[in-house]
Design a protein around this motif. Sequence first.
Motif, PDB file in Angstrom:
ATOM      1  N   TYR A  98       0.810  -1.214   0.000  1.00 57.21           N
ATOM      2  CA  TYR A  98       0.000   0.000   0.000  1.00 57.21           C
ATOM      3  C   TYR A  98       0.852   1.276   0.000  1.00 57.21           C
ATOM      4  O   TYR A  98       0.338   2.365  -0.209  1.00 57.21           O
ATOM      5  N   LEU A  99       2.157   1.102   0.235  1.00 53.80           N
ATOM      6  CA  LEU A  99       3.074   2.253   0.170  1.00 53.80           C
ATOM      7  C   LEU A  99       3.153   2.812  -1.250  1.00 53.80           C
ATOM      8  O   LEU A  99       3.589   3.954  -1.444  1.00 53.80           O
ATOM      9  N   LEU A 100       2.714   2.024  -2.227  1.00 51.15           N
ATOM     10  CA  LEU A 100       2.702   2.497  -3.617  1.00 51.15           C
ATOM     11  C   LEU A 100       1.773   3.698  -3.784  1.00 51.15           C
ATOM     12  O   LEU A 100       1.930   4.489  -4.712  1.00 51.15           O
ATOM     13  N   HIS A 101       0.817   3.824  -2.875  1.00 50.84           N
ATOM     14  CA  HIS A 101      -0.093   4.965  -2.926  1.00 50.84           C
ATOM     15  C   HIS A 101       0.623   6.288  -2.653  1.00 50.84           C
ATOM     16  O   HIS A 101       0.064   7.357  -2.891  1.00 50.84           O
ATOM     17  N   LEU A 102       1.874   6.190  -2.165  1.00 51.83           N
ATOM     18  CA  LEU A 102       2.667   7.396  -1.892  1.00 51.83           C
ATOM     19  C   LEU A 102       3.260   8.005  -3.156  1.00 51.83           C
ATOM     20  O   LEU A 102       3.714   9.158  -3.136  1.00 51.83           O
ATOM     21  N   LEU A 103       3.279   7.249  -4.238  1.00 54.24           N
ATOM     22  CA  LEU A 103       3.971   7.684  -5.454  1.00 54.24           C
ATOM     23  C   LEU A 103       3.556   9.064  -5.969  1.00 54.24           C
ATOM     24  O   LEU A 103       4.426   9.904  -6.254  1.00 54.24           O
ATOM     25  N   PRO A 104       2.246   9.364  -6.124  1.00 51.71           N
ATOM     26  CA  PRO A 104       1.866  10.702  -6.615  1.00 51.71           C
ATOM     27  C   PRO A 104       2.417  11.821  -5.737  1.00 51.71           C
ATOM     28  O   PRO A 104       2.896  12.842  -6.241  1.00 51.71           O
ATOM     29  N   PHE A 105       2.361  11.616  -4.407  1.00 50.45           N
ATOM     30  CA  PHE A 105       2.879  12.609  -3.460  1.00 50.45           C
ATOM     31  C   PHE A 105       4.383  12.807  -3.652  1.00 50.45           C
ATOM     32  O   PHE A 105       4.883  13.945  -3.697  1.00 50.45           O
ATOM     33  N   LEU A 106       5.117  11.706  -3.773  1.00 49.08           N
ATOM     34  CA  LEU A 106       6.576  11.779  -3.943  1.00 49.08           C
ATOM     35  C   LEU A 106       6.953  12.416  -5.278  1.00 49.08           C
ATOM     36  O   LEU A 106       7.865  13.243  -5.346  1.00 49.08           O
ATOM     37  N   ILE A 107       6.243  12.047  -6.343  1.00 48.07           N
ATOM     38  CA  ILE A 107       6.518  12.598  -7.676  1.00 48.07           C
ATOM     39  C   ILE A 107       6.300  14.108  -7.689  1.00 48.07           C
ATOM     40  O   ILE A 107       7.134  14.873  -8.201  1.00 48.07           O
ATOM     41  N   ALA A 108       5.185  14.545  -7.104  1.00 49.73           N
ATOM     42  CA  ALA A 108       4.860  15.980  -7.074  1.00 49.73           C
ATOM     43  C   ALA A 108       5.924  16.763  -6.325  1.00 49.73           C
ATOM     44  O   ALA A 108       6.358  17.842  -6.771  1.00 49.73           O
ATOM     45  N   ASN A 109       6.382  16.235  -5.188  1.00 47.92           N
ATOM     46  CA  ASN A 109       7.378  16.953  -4.387  1.00 47.92           C
ATOM     47  C   ASN A 109       8.762  16.934  -5.016  1.00 47.92           C
ATOM     48  O   ASN A 109       9.514  17.913  -4.889  1.00 47.92           O
ATOM     49  N   LEU A 110       9.089  15.868  -5.715  1.00 46.18           N
ATOM     50  CA  LEU A 110      10.384  15.822  -6.420  1.00 46.18           C
ATOM     51  C   LEU A 110      10.418  16.847  -7.549  1.00 46.18           C
ATOM     52  O   LEU A 110      11.449  17.491  -7.794  1.00 46.18           O
ATOM     53  N   LEU A 112       8.849  19.648  -7.567  1.00 50.39           N
ATOM     54  CA  LEU A 112       8.884  20.992  -6.975  1.00 50.39           C
ATOM     55  C   LEU A 112      10.231  21.317  -6.331  1.00 50.39           C
ATOM     56  O   LEU A 112      10.501  22.475  -5.984  1.00 50.39           O
ATOM     57  N   LEU A 113      11.062  20.315  -6.176  1.00 48.72           N
ATOM     58  CA  LEU A 113      12.341  20.499  -5.485  1.00 48.72           C
ATOM     59  C   LEU A 113      13.268  21.533  -6.138  1.00 48.72           C
ATOM     60  O   LEU A 113      13.751  22.445  -5.459  1.00 48.72           O
ATOM     61  N   ARG A 115      12.795  24.144  -8.377  1.00 46.21           N
ATOM     62  CA  ARG A 115      12.380  25.541  -8.586  1.00 46.21           C
ATOM     63  C   ARG A 115      11.483  26.102  -7.474  1.00 46.21           C
ATOM     64  O   ARG A 115      11.026  27.234  -7.574  1.00 46.21           O
ATOM     65  N   PHE A 116      11.284  25.308  -6.414  1.00 47.93           N
ATOM     66  CA  PHE A 116      10.509  25.860  -5.297  1.00 47.93           C
ATOM     67  C   PHE A 116      11.155  25.551  -3.944  1.00 47.93           C
ATOM     68  O   PHE A 116      11.553  26.456  -3.226  1.00 47.93           O
ATOM     69  N   TYR A 117      11.290  24.281  -3.608  1.00 48.89           N
ATOM     70  CA  TYR A 117      11.795  23.922  -2.283  1.00 48.89           C
ATOM     71  C   TYR A 117      13.228  24.395  -2.035  1.00 48.89           C
ATOM     72  O   TYR A 117      13.584  24.754  -0.911  1.00 48.89           O
ATOM     73  N   SER A 118      14.048  24.400  -3.072  1.00 50.44           N
ATOM     74  CA  SER A 118      15.475  24.702  -2.885  1.00 50.44           C
ATOM     75  C   SER A 118      15.865  26.140  -3.238  1.00 50.44           C
ATOM     76  O   SER A 118      17.058  26.446  -3.338  1.00 50.44           O
ATOM     77  N   VAL A 119      14.875  27.032  -3.422  1.00 50.40           N
ATOM     78  CA  VAL A 119      15.189  28.421  -3.777  1.00 50.40           C
ATOM     79  C   VAL A 119      14.791  29.357  -2.641  1.00 50.40           C
ATOM     80  O   VAL A 119      14.112  28.958  -1.689  1.00 50.40           O
ATOM     81  N   ASP A 120      15.212  30.651  -2.771  1.00 53.68           N
ATOM     82  CA  ASP A 120      14.907  31.620  -1.712  1.00 53.68           C
ATOM     83  C   ASP A 120      13.455  32.111  -1.804  1.00 53.68           C
ATOM     84  O   ASP A 120      12.717  31.771  -2.735  1.00 53.68           O
ATOM     85  N   THR A 121      13.077  32.947  -0.851  1.00 56.48           N
ATOM     86  CA  THR A 121      11.693  33.422  -0.755  1.00 56.48           C
ATOM     87  C   THR A 121      11.272  34.214  -1.990  1.00 56.48           C
ATOM     88  O   THR A 121      10.149  34.076  -2.483  1.00 56.48           O
ATOM     89  N   ALA A 122      12.175  35.051  -2.502  1.00 59.27           N
ATOM     90  CA  ALA A 122      11.861  35.876  -3.674  1.00 59.27           C
ATOM     91  C   ALA A 122      11.531  34.990  -4.876  1.00 59.27           C
ATOM     92  O   ALA A 122      10.582  35.249  -5.628  1.00 59.27           O
TER      93      ALA A 122
END
Length: 379
Positions: A98-110, A112-113, A115-122
Amino acid sequence: MDKINLLVIVTTISLFISVFLAFFLLTVKTKQKTSNVLFALFLLLTAIDTSHPLFNLVADGPSNLGMLRNTLSFFQIPVFHLYVLSVCYTDFKLKPKYLLHLLPFLIANLLLLPRFYSVDTAAKINFIMNRKDMFELQFFHILIHLQIVIYFTAVFMLLRKAKKLYLENYAGTSINAYNWLFQFTSVLTALYLIVILKNVFKFSDYPYISEWIRIGILVLQPFIICWYLYKALNNPGLFRNIDSKLKLVSDLILEEKNNDQVTVDEKEYNQELLKLQQYMVEEKPFLNPSLTIQDVAKGIKVPVRDLSLLINHKLEQHFYDFVNAYRVESAMDILKDVTKSKVTVLEILYEVGFNSKSSFNTAFKKHTGNTPTSYRKGL
């Protein structure tokens, strides 16, 4: 009252109800602990997803935590799917697969990494301001909309199969549970379709429509959840699960064809049918409100598989209807008995094996064309 204040008030009420109900489900003593935990998790994830207006009051601007909150919405429908599984099948257990259900969440966050998660506030602000041109967010919305369609389709297919399995193997009143769960899923599906509509307007030239739809969703959401829980909690015996190892008769027939198995000859079929009918009349197993096809198979010493094919395939009747026919016949005998004219319909239905007035009325009308009351009056 302006739109922002209205959103905050409605969100606060919705959030409080969802968290309160989730806390109740997690602490109440019940045999259906896994189901309760999964539904509580669904409520909490929904509460987090709809907490956007409140989150904006404490957040200075776009943040990693805020985006992570948005992506948690990928968990909602998978958790609901697991909840339905846990309700339908008595042997349900959480498994590593059932951990396979995590895939969409992981794909979306990867995605975003970079150009969003790893950049500054501006850079984050620029990303949000130009969201219409950001393929990550466009992919985000396409993925979650696709997820909604796939999972709800899977849930409806699951409910259809579970209901059919129940009809072929059980003779209690739990069929009402699948009808009820189907209704709730239908309402929830409609709500998520409205969410899709909201998101379409969010990326259009009419974003204000999206905000008003969001308010409507926030208002409807607690009512729908309270409606469902009120029904479920006031009927603790409503969801009586089935064994997931059971097979549909159509699958059993297909297996026989594929394996070139020799079918039961007419003489043997008639012998088993006679044995079954004699057992039903003499032993009256239908008086047991929780009767299963396994109980009857044990009583007449016939393999469950053969009995299932005999009733559900040869007689072209679901086991549920087969047993209820005997119950109705027994009820008709009581209704005809002038010495029992003072016995109420409610007392009769319990006496013949039903434990629900609605299921008794439905079965009686299906078998006779009349309600029990009108049948008694017509004698």
